[in-house]
Design a protein around this motif. Structure first.
Motif, PDB file in Angstrom:
ATOM      1  N   ILE A   1     -23.394 -37.965  50.954  1.00 30.89           N
ATOM      2  CA  ILE A   1     -24.444 -36.961  50.779  1.00 30.89           C
ATOM      3  C   ILE A   1     -23.875 -35.552  50.973  1.00 30.89           C
ATOM      4  O   ILE A   1     -24.215 -34.612  50.242  1.00 30.89           O
ATOM      5  CB  ILE A   1     -25.610 -37.218  51.755  1.00 30.89           C
ATOM      6  N   TRP A   2     -22.980 -35.391  51.951  1.00 33.53           N
ATOM      7  CA  TRP A   2     -22.366 -34.072  52.151  1.00 33.53           C
ATOM      8  C   TRP A   2     -21.504 -33.691  50.950  1.00 33.53           C
ATOM      9  O   TRP A   2     -21.572 -32.560  50.459  1.00 33.53           O
ATOM     10  CB  TRP A   2     -21.518 -34.051  53.418  1.00 33.53           C
ATOM     11  N   LEU A   3     -20.704 -34.618  50.477  1.00 34.76           N
ATOM     12  CA  LEU A   3     -19.869 -34.339  49.304  1.00 34.76           C
ATOM     13  C   LEU A   3     -20.732 -34.008  48.092  1.00 34.76           C
ATOM     14  O   LEU A   3     -20.427 -33.091  47.327  1.00 34.76           O
ATOM     15  CB  LEU A   3     -18.975 -35.549  49.009  1.00 34.76           C
ATOM     16  N   LEU A   4     -21.808 -34.751  47.922  1.00 32.59           N
ATOM     17  CA  LEU A   4     -22.725 -34.503  46.815  1.00 32.59           C
ATOM     18  C   LEU A   4     -23.313 -33.093  46.911  1.00 32.59           C
ATOM     19  O   LEU A   4     -23.395 -32.369  45.908  1.00 32.59           O
ATOM     20  CB  LEU A   4     -23.844 -35.543  46.833  1.00 32.59           C
ATOM     21  N   SER A   5     -23.715 -32.712  48.111  1.00 39.24           N
ATOM     22  CA  SER A   5     -24.321 -31.389  48.289  1.00 39.24           C
ATOM     23  C   SER A   5     -23.332 -30.279  47.985  1.00 39.24           C
ATOM     24  O   SER A   5     -23.715 -29.230  47.451  1.00 39.24           O
ATOM     25  CB  SER A   5     -24.857 -31.243  49.713  1.00 39.24           C
ATOM     26  N   GLN A   6     -22.061 -30.483  48.328  1.00 40.64           N
ATOM     27  CA  GLN A   6     -21.041 -29.480  48.021  1.00 40.64           C
ATOM     28  C   GLN A   6     -20.864 -29.339  46.515  1.00 40.64           C
ATOM     29  O   GLN A   6     -20.755 -28.232  45.986  1.00 40.64           O
ATOM     30  CB  GLN A   6     -19.712 -29.872  48.675  1.00 40.64           C
ATOM     31  N   TRP A   7     -20.853 -30.461  45.818  1.00 40.87           N
ATOM     32  CA  TRP A   7     -20.726 -30.414  44.352  1.00 40.87           C
ATOM     33  C   TRP A   7     -21.941 -29.732  43.726  1.00 40.87           C
ATOM     34  O   TRP A   7     -21.806 -28.901  42.837  1.00 40.87           O
ATOM     35  CB  TRP A   7     -20.572 -31.833  43.813  1.00 40.87           C
ATOM     36  N   GLN A   8     -23.130 -30.047  44.234  1.00 46.37           N
ATOM     37  CA  GLN A   8     -24.338 -29.442  43.700  1.00 46.37           C
ATOM     38  C   GLN A   8     -24.370 -27.938  43.927  1.00 46.37           C
ATOM     39  O   GLN A   8     -24.819 -27.174  43.074  1.00 46.37           O
ATOM     40  CB  GLN A   8     -25.576 -30.084  44.336  1.00 46.37           C
ATOM     41  N   SER A   9     -23.863 -27.486  45.087  1.00 43.37           N
ATOM     42  CA  SER A   9     -23.916 -26.069  45.430  1.00 43.37           C
ATOM     43  C   SER A   9     -22.793 -25.258  44.794  1.00 43.37           C
ATOM     44  O   SER A   9     -22.983 -24.095  44.431  1.00 43.37           O
ATOM     45  CB  SER A   9     -23.850 -25.896  46.957  1.00 43.37           C
ATOM     46  N   LEU A  10     -21.608 -25.885  44.674  1.00 44.18           N
ATOM     47  CA  LEU A  10     -20.428 -25.101  44.308  1.00 44.18           C
ATOM     48  C   LEU A  10     -19.783 -25.493  42.984  1.00 44.18           C
ATOM     49  O   LEU A  10     -18.986 -24.738  42.441  1.00 44.18           O
ATOM     50  CB  LEU A  10     -19.375 -25.213  45.423  1.00 44.18           C
ATOM     51  N   GLY A  11     -20.074 -26.693  42.458  1.00 44.35           N
ATOM     52  CA  GLY A  11     -19.321 -27.095  41.264  1.00 44.35           C
ATOM     53  C   GLY A  11     -20.028 -28.036  40.331  1.00 44.35           C
ATOM     54  O   GLY A  11     -19.394 -28.836  39.633  1.00 44.35           O
ATOM     55  N   SER A  12     -21.368 -27.994  40.271  1.00 44.85           N
ATOM     56  CA  SER A  12     -22.107 -28.997  39.506  1.00 44.85           C
ATOM     57  C   SER A  12     -21.917 -28.897  37.998  1.00 44.85           C
ATOM     58  O   SER A  12     -22.349 -29.785  37.266  1.00 44.85           O
ATOM     59  CB  SER A  12     -23.600 -28.910  39.839  1.00 44.85           C
ATOM     60  N   THR A  13     -21.278 -27.832  37.537  1.00 45.86           N
ATOM     61  CA  THR A  13     -21.018 -27.730  36.094  1.00 45.86           C
ATOM     62  C   THR A  13     -19.761 -28.479  35.697  1.00 45.86           C
ATOM     63  O   THR A  13     -19.451 -28.588  34.501  1.00 45.86           O
ATOM     64  CB  THR A  13     -20.856 -26.252  35.690  1.00 45.86           C
ATOM     65  N   ARG A  14     -19.032 -29.025  36.694  1.00 44.18           N
ATOM     66  CA  ARG A  14     -17.772 -29.705  36.408  1.00 44.18           C
ATOM     67  C   ARG A  14     -17.858 -31.197  36.707  1.00 44.18           C
ATOM     68  O   ARG A  14     -18.710 -31.652  37.455  1.00 44.18           O
ATOM     69  CB  ARG A  14     -16.638 -29.068  37.236  1.00 44.18           C
ATOM     70  N   LYS A  15     -16.934 -31.946  36.131  1.00 45.31           N
ATOM     71  CA  LYS A  15     -16.818 -33.364  36.419  1.00 45.31           C
ATOM     72  C   LYS A  15     -16.327 -33.561  37.853  1.00 45.31           C
ATOM     73  O   LYS A  15     -15.715 -32.675  38.446  1.00 45.31           O
ATOM     74  CB  LYS A  15     -15.846 -34.028  35.440  1.00 45.31           C
ATOM     75  N   ILE A  16     -16.576 -34.748  38.388  1.00 44.47           N
ATOM     76  CA  ILE A  16     -16.182 -35.062  39.756  1.00 44.47           C
ATOM     77  C   ILE A  16     -14.922 -35.912  39.757  1.00 44.47           C
ATOM     78  O   ILE A  16     -14.813 -36.897  39.028  1.00 44.47           O
ATOM     79  CB  ILE A  16     -17.307 -35.823  40.493  1.00 44.47           C
ATOM     80  N   ARG A  17     -13.970 -35.507  40.603  1.00 42.66           N
ATOM     81  CA  ARG A  17     -12.777 -36.317  40.851  1.00 42.66           C
ATOM     82  C   ARG A  17     -12.757 -36.650  42.344  1.00 42.66           C
ATOM     83  O   ARG A  17     -12.713 -35.771  43.185  1.00 42.66           O
ATOM     84  CB  ARG A  17     -11.514 -35.562  40.446  1.00 42.66           C
ATOM     85  N   LEU A  18     -12.766 -37.937  42.680  1.00 40.34           N
ATOM     86  CA  LEU A  18     -12.759 -38.388  44.075  1.00 40.34           C
ATOM     87  C   LEU A  18     -11.359 -38.806  44.490  1.00 40.34           C
ATOM     88  O   LEU A  18     -10.649 -39.491  43.740  1.00 40.34           O
ATOM     89  CB  LEU A  18     -13.707 -39.562  44.254  1.00 40.34           C
ATOM     90  N   VAL A  19     -10.965 -38.398  45.702  1.00 39.87           N
ATOM     91  CA  VAL A  19      -9.658 -38.744  46.242  1.00 39.87           C
ATOM     92  C   VAL A  19      -9.850 -39.223  47.679  1.00 39.87           C
ATOM     93  O   VAL A  19     -10.534 -38.566  48.472  1.00 39.87           O
ATOM     94  CB  VAL A  19      -8.702 -37.530  46.236  1.00 39.87           C
ATOM     95  N   GLU A  20      -9.264 -40.365  48.028  1.00 37.57           N
ATOM     96  CA  GLU A  20      -9.257 -40.800  49.430  1.00 37.57           C
ATOM     97  C   GLU A  20      -7.830 -41.074  49.863  1.00 37.57           C
ATOM     98  O   GLU A  20      -7.064 -41.755  49.175  1.00 37.57           O
ATOM     99  CB  GLU A  20     -10.123 -42.037  49.663  1.00 37.57           C
ATOM    100  N   LEU A  21      -7.487 -40.553  51.035  1.00 42.50           N
ATOM    101  CA  LEU A  21      -6.168 -40.767  51.622  1.00 42.50           C
ATOM    102  C   LEU A  21      -6.256 -41.919  52.615  1.00 42.50           C
ATOM    103  O   LEU A  21      -7.074 -41.894  53.540  1.00 42.50           O
ATOM    104  CB  LEU A  21      -5.685 -39.504  52.336  1.00 42.50           C
ATOM    105  N   GLY A  22      -5.428 -42.936  52.442  1.00 43.62           N
ATOM    106  CA  GLY A  22      -5.451 -44.090  53.332  1.00 43.62           C
ATOM    107  C   GLY A  22      -6.788 -44.810  53.314  1.00 43.62           C
ATOM    108  O   GLY A  22      -7.489 -44.837  54.330  1.00 43.62           O
TER     109      GLY A  22
END
Length: 480
Positions: free
Chosen positions: A114-135
């Motif tokens: 939900i936090w990641l979603l909110s960041q995308w909605q507020s700052l980058g919703s015009t772009r595609k999403i790329r998810l990265v997880e370390l370990g």
């Protein structure tokens, strides 16, 4: 994001309670890695050297003392004998050596999503999403995040790439098993990378990064400040000649036989700490890598991880929009780990069978960890990103509407027993005597030229004070 908006997002999630093959309900009966009641255990004195231990001792014999970084790297990541590289024994879960928050409750991953979603909605919703997880461990956290994002049509359609930074083939197999069907169902492509350096910057996408219990497992150097400067504490072979002799019973009777056939030597005694004769270029450079170290008195010890500095820097590069020179953000990240906004000097420890053990006990067969200096990560990335927190896991989850999500899952539970398990799992995540305060969460967003104008929505839940209201009463706890 405010608490009300966060609650509204959380309340849109489906109320399906997940129980897998290795059920999260089993995790509630398992001793956790962060439990404050764990007792320290040591080598029994009867163990034969492990494969990694033999390699390390041979290396010391051939080339001299080794760094703590070399020791940790070999124990965890040796290609065939490293802790995370072996397929013979699980490392996470009831049958492993530790348990993590995503394995305790699905709500943990949902609220991070939900936090990641909110960041995308507020700052980058015009772009595609790329998810990265370390370990990514067994893939549990990423599964919960993807499952959550899939419930929002705009985010589901925007998600294009999922990168899993993992070097262990054993772990990759587990991750593929966990994630492949979900990814295929939504047309998402899974990528495995050996290093975050393999992921190229791409400002056409909004990059969302997760690093959960990742930085605590990175190699570190132990430094000691002397009148000569910063000298490195190294590991030599053999027992410490200054250590007291401990008599051990033999067949019920005291024995003074200290021949090699008796069991006075153990894993811990096979290694001893020694101070380098003088400052080296490496130890001097590491000692100068943070201005905070300069004011420490002679005799101070610090655990410094250049690997953490480098990886944090790379994360920041992925989140910073260089093409627009910071007029907009290119991504956001969450780092969840042991530690705090300070340096540590004596936090190195190991876990075996859900107990804290000596870090030199059975090298290659125990999990090793060291507290994360979040201030050091900030120093590595200050010119590229905006930092939020760290705050305690308890504060983060409560402010992200934990109670609302738990109430919804309990209302949909099939019986009272399942409802009780959901409640117990959530309480464990925010336990002020355990996971709730031992884990810290730091948010990161690509630096913007108007960073000083960020709204409460953009900063939530990383704010210094929270207005009184229902979010503070969640789960019967008040956040820090």
């Amino acid at each position: 994001m405010t608490w009300v908006r966060c609650r509204n997002l959380v309340n849109t999630l489906r109320t399906h309670s997940l129980v897998g093959l290795q059920t999260r309900r089993d995790a509630l009966t398992t001793c956790m890695r962060s439990s404050p009641t764990l007792k320290r255990c040591y080598a029994s004195g009867s163990e034969r050297p492990t494969e990694v231990e033999k390699i390390l001792l041979d290396t010391i014999k051939a080339t001299g003392p080794i760094s703590f970084a070399t020791y940790m790297q070999m124990c965890l990541s040796h290609p065939t004998a490293g802790y995370y590289m072996q397929a013979s024994k699980p490392v996470i879960g009831r049958d492993g050596d530790f348990i993590t928050s995503p394995e305790i409750s699905q709500v943990f991953g949902e609220l991070l999503a939900i936090w990641l979603l909110s960041q995308w909605q507020s700052l980058g919703s015009t772009r595609k999403i790329r998810l990265v997880e370390l370990g990514p461990g067994r893939g549990t956290l990423m599964h919960d995040v993807l499952r959550t994002l899939a419930q929002f049509p705009s985010a589901r359609a925007a998600t294009t790439e999922i990168h899993l930074v993992e070097t262990s083939l054993t772990m990759r197999t587990a991750q593929e098993k966990k994630l492949s069907s979900l990814a295929q169902a939504h047309g998402w492509k899974l990528h495995w990378d050996d290093s975050i350096d393999d992921i190229q910057s791409d400002t056409s996408k909004y990059t969302l990064v997760l690093a959960h219990e990742f930085f605590d497992a990175l190699p570190f150097h132990l430094l000691q400040k002397t009148h000569q400067g910063w000298q490195e504490v190294l590991l030599a072979s053999g027992p410490d000649p200054a250590a007291p002799i401990v008599l051990r019973p033999d067949e019920g009777r005291p024995s003074l036989d200290f021949s090699p056939t008796t069991s006075i030597s153990n894993s811990a005694a096979r290694f001893r700490q020694v101070l380098s004769p003088a400052p080296t270029p490496s130890s001097t450079l590491l000692g100068l890598s943070s201005p905070r170290y300069q004011t420490l008195p002679v005799g101070s010890r610090i655990e410094v991880s250049p690997a953490s500095f480098k990886i944090a820097r790379r994360i920041a590069e992925l989140l910073y929009d260089a093409e627009t020179e910071g007029s907009q953000s290119a991504g956001s990240a969450l780092i969840i780990d042991y530690g705090g906004d300070k340096a540590y000097g004596n936090s190195f420890r190991a876990f075996k069978n859900h107990k804290i053990v000596d870090p030199f006990h059975l090298p290659g067969q125990c999990d090793l960890t060291v507290n994360v200096d979040f201030a050091y990560l900030k120093e590595a990335t200050a010119d590229l990103v905006m930092h939020h927190g760290p705050i305690s896991q308890q504060a983060f989850l409560i402010r992200m509407a934990l109670q609302s999500r738990v109430d919804a899952l309990k209302a949909a539970a099939k019986d009272e027993e399942r409802s009780k398990q959901i409640d117990q799992a959530a309480l464990r995540l925010i336990d002020p005597a355990g996971m709730g305060t031992q884990y810290q969460i730091m948010g990161i967003s690509g630096r913007k030229t108007d960073a000083d104008k960020l709204t409460m929505v953009e900063r939530w839940p990383f704010i210094e004070s929270v207005p009184t209201g229902p979010q503070n009463a969640s789960m019967g706890n008040k956040p820090e």
